[in-house]
Motif scaffolding. Sequence first.
Motif, PDB file in Angstrom:
ATOM      1  N   ILE A 191       0.863  -1.179   0.000  1.00 14.81           N
ATOM      2  CA  ILE A 191       0.000   0.000   0.000  1.00 14.81           C
ATOM      3  C   ILE A 191       0.901   1.232   0.000  1.00 14.81           C
ATOM      4  CG2 ILE A 191      -1.792   1.262   1.241  1.00 14.81           C
ATOM      5  CD1 ILE A 191      -2.650  -1.408   2.473  1.00 14.81           C
ATOM      6  N   ASN A 192       0.974   1.897  -1.132  1.00 15.77           N
ATOM      7  CA  ASN A 192       1.831   3.075  -1.254  1.00 15.77           C
ATOM      8  C   ASN A 192       1.289   3.981  -2.353  1.00 15.77           C
ATOM      9  OD1 ASN A 192       2.685   1.871  -3.737  1.00 15.77           O
ATOM     10  ND2 ASN A 192       4.276   0.715  -2.644  1.00 15.77           N
ATOM     11  N   GLU A 193       2.039   5.021  -2.675  1.00  9.80           N
ATOM     12  CA  GLU A 193       1.583   6.010  -3.658  1.00  9.80           C
ATOM     13  C   GLU A 193       1.509   5.447  -5.069  1.00  9.80           C
ATOM     14  OE1 GLU A 193       6.003   6.198  -3.175  1.00  9.80           O
ATOM     15  OE2 GLU A 193       4.271   6.243  -1.823  1.00  9.80           O
ATOM     16  N   GLU A 194       2.072   4.283  -5.289  1.00 10.13           N
ATOM     17  CA  GLU A 194       2.048   3.685  -6.626  1.00 10.13           C
ATOM     18  C   GLU A 194       0.763   2.911  -6.895  1.00 10.13           C
ATOM     19  OE1 GLU A 194       5.502   1.306  -7.138  1.00 10.13           O
ATOM     20  OE2 GLU A 194       6.910   2.942  -6.746  1.00 10.13           O
ATOM     21  N   HIS A 195      -0.062   2.690  -5.860  1.00 11.22           N
ATOM     22  CA  HIS A 195      -1.277   1.896  -6.005  1.00 11.22           C
ATOM     23  C   HIS A 195      -2.455   2.626  -5.379  1.00 11.22           C
ATOM     24  CE1 HIS A 195       1.029  -1.682  -7.248  1.00 11.22           C
ATOM     25  NE2 HIS A 195       1.910  -1.303  -6.333  1.00 11.22           N
ATOM     26  N   GLU A 196      -3.631   2.452  -5.993  1.00  9.06           N
ATOM     27  CA  GLU A 196      -4.869   2.985  -5.433  1.00  9.06           C
ATOM     28  C   GLU A 196      -5.487   1.921  -4.539  1.00  9.06           C
ATOM     29  OE1 GLU A 196      -7.594   4.763  -8.158  1.00  9.06           O
ATOM     30  OE2 GLU A 196      -6.012   5.401  -9.532  1.00  9.06           O
ATOM     31  N   MET A 197      -5.870   2.299  -3.327  1.00 10.80           N
ATOM     32  CA  MET A 197      -6.428   1.336  -2.388  1.00 10.80           C
ATOM     33  C   MET A 197      -7.473   1.993  -1.503  1.00 10.80           C
ATOM     34  SD  MET A 197      -6.742  -0.466   0.628  1.00 10.80           S
ATOM     35  CE  MET A 197      -5.642   0.380   1.781  1.00 10.80           C
ATOM     36  N   SER A 198      -8.597   1.306  -1.333  1.00  7.48           N
ATOM     37  CA  SER A 198      -9.617   1.765  -0.386  1.00  7.48           C
ATOM     38  C   SER A 198     -10.243   0.525   0.261  1.00  7.48           C
ATOM     39  CB  SER A 198     -10.690   2.598  -1.083  1.00  7.48           C
ATOM     40  OG  SER A 198     -11.335   1.846  -2.095  1.00  7.48           O
ATOM     41  N   ILE A 199     -10.778   0.728   1.455  1.00  3.74           N
ATOM     42  CA  ILE A 199     -11.361  -0.376   2.221  1.00  3.74           C
ATOM     43  C   ILE A 199     -12.889  -0.345   2.103  1.00  3.74           C
ATOM     44  CG2 ILE A 199     -11.635  -1.382   4.510  1.00  3.74           C
ATOM     45  CD1 ILE A 199      -8.823  -1.675   3.483  1.00  3.74           C
TER      46      ILE A 199
END
Length: 225
Positions: free
Chosen positions: A211-219
């Motif tokens: 999980i970092n600025e290179e990937h989009e992630m939401s819960i």
Amino acid sequence: MNREIYLKELIEAKFGSVRYFAEQIGVPYTTVRSILERGVLNAKMENIINICKGLGITPEQLYNFEDSVISKINKLAVQLNEYRQEKVYNFTEQQYNEQNNIVELPTNNEVEIYGAVSAGTGEYLLDGKPELVPYDSEVPPHDFAVVVNGDSMEPTFENKQIIFVKKTNEVRNGQFVIADYDHQAYVKKFMRDENGCRLVSLNKKYSDLPINEEHEMSIFGVVVL
């Protein structure tokens, strides 16, 4: 847990109340209550014998409670997290039912499935109408349910297993989550440590999802266990 608390809980589990138990074994209620309050070691042996006979245990088991298996289980169980305590309880209940020949009939429920989540390469949740499917077990309180695809979360979550989810965007370290990661839906374990945040598979043949600025992630939510 000391022996008096154990004794009181055993009485209430088998007889419902201390008063009713005292009536059944022919010992005055005030005497039984006094034993529970003042301690087993201060009680008359004849009363202890009657109490133990009524509960199906021996005086030796009661006097040696601190060294008993149930005491050792309790001491370990209180140190477990809530998920593992639930597993201990379920196993204990299963053993009790088998011992007493209690057969639990499956409940016939239906569950609305909002698509699939990947335990491997990614899936997409449904945007439209959910699919109603039969579910022959108890349905826990939840906000939505999904199906697991893949084996990356075995043995906790198996392929094609229905899992139940509580909607939230707040998650604690170590919880199982339903996450949107680069526009695909996953079930993973959320981890945060000195190496940063990531989504972890239980099956070690699958790589973690950083999980970092290179990937989009939401819960989307956390899995109800």
